[in-house]
Design an enzyme around this catalytic site. Structure first.
Site, PDB file in Angstrom:
ATOM      1  N   LEU A  34       9.933 -30.986  13.368  1.00  0.00           N
ATOM      2  CA  LEU A  34       8.871 -31.587  14.185  1.00  0.00           C
ATOM      3  C   LEU A  34       9.143 -31.479  15.685  1.00  0.00           C
ATOM      4  CD1 LEU A  34       7.866 -34.715  12.041  1.00  0.00           C
ATOM      5  CD2 LEU A  34       6.892 -32.418  12.005  1.00  0.00           C
ATOM      6  N   ALA A  75      10.723 -21.142  13.987  1.00  0.00           N
ATOM      7  CA  ALA A  75      11.423 -20.346  15.012  1.00  0.00           C
ATOM      8  C   ALA A  75      10.833 -20.690  16.362  1.00  0.00           C
ATOM      9  CB  ALA A  75      11.228 -18.854  14.738  1.00  0.00           C
ATOM     10  N   TYR A 141      13.000 -12.919  22.690  1.00  0.00           N
ATOM     11  CA  TYR A 141      12.297 -13.341  21.482  1.00  0.00           C
ATOM     12  C   TYR A 141      12.224 -12.180  20.483  1.00  0.00           C
ATOM     13  CZ  TYR A 141       8.276 -14.234  18.492  1.00  0.00           C
ATOM     14  OH  TYR A 141       7.446 -14.341  17.410  1.00  0.00           O
ATOM     15  N   ILE A 207      -3.705 -15.391  35.529  1.00  0.00           N
ATOM     16  CA  ILE A 207      -3.596 -14.069  34.892  1.00  0.00           C
ATOM     17  C   ILE A 207      -2.259 -13.485  35.324  1.00  0.00           C
ATOM     18  CG2 ILE A 207      -4.589 -11.773  34.691  1.00  0.00           C
ATOM     19  CD1 ILE A 207      -7.302 -12.929  35.133  1.00  0.00           C
TER      20      ILE A 207
END
Ligand code: UDP
Length: 329
Positions: A34, A75, A141, A207
Site C-alpha cells: 500500500l 514495482a 527503470y 510539456i
C-alpha cells in the site's frame, strides 16, 4: 485449482487485472504494501499487506495459500524518479521480485506473469519495435526491468518456472464500469495530469521537451487501454496453465501519439482548452516508443477492445470526474 497471487494488486494495472481474474472465477490473493496502491482498489477478499523486500513475510504467504501462479505487478515505475534514485529502483524491482522467485522455487510454483516495459528497448532503431529489438535502456527503470527479465530466464532454465513477460507501452484509461481508475501520488503520468489540469487541480500541463526530432517536437508514445492490458494477462496466464513455454510479448496499439496530440485529444474529450507550459526535457525519456504487437495478436489471439486514444481518455475522464481525489474520497 489454488490461488493466483497478484503482487501490486492494489495498484493501477494490478487492480484491473484482479477484477478480470475474479470475473473469470479465479481465486485471487493480493499482496501489496500500500505504498503506492490503494486499499479501496482491492477487489479480492484475500489481501496480505506485505512488503516484497521482506523475504520471510513473502514466504509466509506461500505457506498460507496454495499458490498456482504469480502475476507480479508490484514495482516502482516512474522514469524520472528512477534517474534520481536508482538504488531504490534496483532494490524494489530486483530484490522484491527475487524474493517472489525464491519462494516460487521453494514451494514449487511454476507460472509467472511479469509486468515488463517498453523502456527495456531504449531509443528504437526500428519502428514499430519488435520483441527481438536490441535492448539498451535509457533509464534505470527500464534497466531494472531488463535485469529481471534476465533473471526470469535463469529461473526457467534452472527450476522450470515458466514465465510470460509483457512489455507494456503506455497504459492509459480506466475500468469501463467506472469501479477502478488511475491514482498515483504524486501523479507523474501525462494523461491523468492533463485531466487534472482540466479539473483545475493544476494550473497547466508542463510539456517535457519541445525540441525532439518529431513532427511537432514532442515525444511520441503508444497508448494502450488498461483493460486491454488486463485481457492480455489473462490470456498469458491461461497459455502458461495450458503448457505454453516461456515467452516475451509487447503490448501496445502500434500507433504513436505525440504529447501535444494527447493534449489535443483530451481537449476534445473535456470540451475545453487545457493550459500548457513548455518545459525542459525529462532525463531518461526516449524520443519515440511504438510497439509492434503482431506477436501477441498471433500467438495469444489478443485483440484490443479500446484501441482508440479518445476512448481511452474518455474512460479516464469519466473515472476522474466521479473521483476527483482518486481513492481518497
Ligand atoms: N510528459 C509530459 N508532461 C508531463 C508528464 C509526461 O510532457 O507532465 C511526457 C513524457 O515526457 C513522455 C510522455 O509524456 O514523453 C509520457 O510520459 P508518462 O510519464 O505518462 O509515461 P512514460 O512514457 O514515462 O511511461
Amino acid at each position: 485449482m489454488g490461488y493466483i497471487l497478484v503482487t501490486g494488486g492494489a495498484g493501477y494495472i494490478g487492480s484491473h487485472v484482479v477484477k478480470d481474474l475474479l470475473k473469470k472465477g479465479y481465486e485471487v490473493v493480493v499482496l501489496d504494501n500500500l505504498e503506492k496502491g490503494h486499499k479501496k482498489a482491492i477487489l479480492s477478499k484475500y489481501f496480505e499487506n506485505i512488503d516484497l523486500k521482506n523475504k520471510e513475510k513473502v514466504k509466509e504467504v506461500f505457506n498460507k495459500y496454495k499458490i498456482d501462479a504469480v502475476m507480479h505487478f508490484a514495482a516502482l515505475s516512474t522514469v524520472g524518479e528512477s534517474m534520481q534514485n536508482p538504488g531504490k529502483y534496483y532494490e524494489n524491482n530486483i530484490l522484491g521480485g527475487l524474493n517472489i522467485l525464491e519462494s516460487m522455487k521453494d514451494f514449487g510454483v511454476k507460472y509467472f506473469i511479469f509486468s515488463s516495459t517498453a523502456a527495456v528497448y531504449g531509443e528504437p532503431k526500428i519502428i514499430p519495435i519488435p520483441e527481438e529489438h536490441s535492448k539498451n535502456p535509457t533509464n534505470v527503470y527500464g534497466s531494472s526491468k531488463l535485469m529481471f527479465e534476465e533473471m526470469l530466464d535463469w529461473y526457467d532454465k534452472l527450476f522450470g518456472i515458466k514465465y510470460i513477460s509483457l512489455r507494456y507501452f503506455n497504459a492509459a484509461g480506466a475500468d469501463i464500469e467506472g469501479e477502478l481508475g488511475e491514482d498515483h501520488r504524486p501523479e507523474t503520468h501525462l494523461i491523468p495530469i492533463v485531466l487534472k489540469t482540466a479539473l483545475k487541480q493544476r494550473e497547466y500541463v508542463e510539456i517535457y521537451g519541445t525540441d525532439y526530432p518529431t513532427p511537432d517536437g514532442t515525444c511520441i508514445r503508444d497508448y494502450i487501454h488498461v483493460s486491454d492490458l488486463s485481457k492480455a494477462h489473462i490470456l498469458a496466464l491461461e497459455a502458461l496453465l495450458n503448457g505454453r513455454n516461456s515467452e516475451v510479448f509487447n503490448l501496445g496499439n502500434s500507433k504513436g501519439y505525440s504529447v501535444k496530440e494527447v493534449i489535443r485529444t483530451a481537449e476534445k474529450v473535456v470540451g475545453e482548452k487545457i493550459p500548457i507550459k513548455e518545459a525542459p526535457r525529462r532525463p531518461g525519456d526516449p524520443v519515440v516508443l511504438v510497439a509492434s504487437s503482431d506477436k501477441v495478436k498471433k500467438e495469444l489471439q489478443w485483440q484490443p477492445d479500446f484501441p482508440d486514444l479518445e476512448t481511452m481518455i474518455l474512460s479516464a475522464w469519466n473515472w476522474m470526474k466521479n473521483h476527483p481525489f482518486g481513492y481518497s474520497e
